[in-house]
Scaffold this motif. Structure first.
Motif, short mmCIF file in Angstrom:
data_model
loop_
_atom_site.label_atom_id
_atom_site.label_comp_id
_atom_site.label_asym_id
_atom_site.label_seq_id
_atom_site.Cartn_x
_atom_site.Cartn_y
_atom_site.Cartn_z
N GLU A 30 0.71 -1.51 0.23
CA GLU A 30 -0.05 0.06 -0.19
C GLU A 30 0.97 1.11 -0.07
N GLY B 268 4.14 10.38 -8.96
CA GLY B 268 3.80 10.21 -10.24
C GLY B 268 2.56 11.34 -10.58
N SER B 269 1.70 11.78 -9.58
CA SER B 269 1.49 13.17 -10.01
C SER B 269 2.63 13.99 -9.72
N ASN C 230 3.76 14.11 -12.99
CA ASN C 230 2.87 14.89 -14.34
C ASN C 230 2.60 16.62 -13.66
N ASN D 26 2.39 2.09 -3.83
CA ASN D 26 1.28 2.02 -4.28
C ASN D 26 1.42 4.30 -4.23
N LYS D 27 1.00 4.08 -3.33
CA LYS D 27 0.74 4.92 -2.41
C LYS D 27 2.10 6.53 -2.87
N GLN D 28 3.13 5.64 -3.14
CA GLN D 28 4.19 6.79 -2.94
C GLN D 28 4.11 6.74 -4.20
N THR D 29 3.90 5.69 -5.08
CA THR D 29 3.25 5.46 -7.02
C THR D 29 3.30 6.72 -7.76
N ASN D 30 1.60 6.70 -6.37
CA ASN D 30 0.80 8.24 -7.02
C ASN D 30 1.07 9.45 -6.64
N VAL D 31 1.79 9.81 -5.82
CA VAL D 31 2.28 10.81 -4.77
C VAL D 31 3.32 10.87 -6.00
#
Length: 118
Positions: free
Chosen positions: A54, A64-65, A68, A57-62
């Motif tokens: 988890e 990644g954002s 971006n 995943n959160k680290q990747t989302n952050v």
């Protein structure tokens, strides 16, 4: 006497059976404790892996954002540079004409505050 010795024998046998049952119960208890400990370790490991997944995943989302966001900022910067370059090329000719006409087209006039000494 025989009944007494028979009674003693029965008591000894009962005591031996009780002792055997007690040892067997201790063995089962030790086995169950080891099994519970192994189950607890497995459960903790499973929970740790789940939480790490988890977190990743959160680290990747952050991250990644953020990636971006930097991509968006870079695109906006390029667009702004293109707009400024386009505006420069479009208005350069007219601004140069205005600047040159202001500098080169001189109309000599007497200043209104000038008094002629006579």
């Amino acid at each position: 006497m025989t009944s007494q010795s028979q009674g003693i024998q029965q008591l000894l046998q009962a005591e031996k059976r009780a002792k055997d049952k007690l040892e067997e119960a201790k063995k089962r208890k030790g086995k169950r404790l080891r099994q519970a400990k192994e189950e607890a370790i497995a459960e903790v490991d499973h929970y740790r892996l789940q939480r790490e997944k988890e977190f990743r995943n959160k680290q990747t989302n952050v991250m990644g954002s953020q990636g971006n966001l930097s991509t968006k900022i870079e695109e906006q910067t390029k667009e702004t540079v293109r707009n400024l370059t386009s505006s420069y090329h479009k208005n350069m000719e007219s601004m140069m004409k205005k600047l040159l006409s202001t500098i080169c087209d001189i109309n000599p006039e007497v200043h209104p505050n000038f008094r002629h000494a006579a």
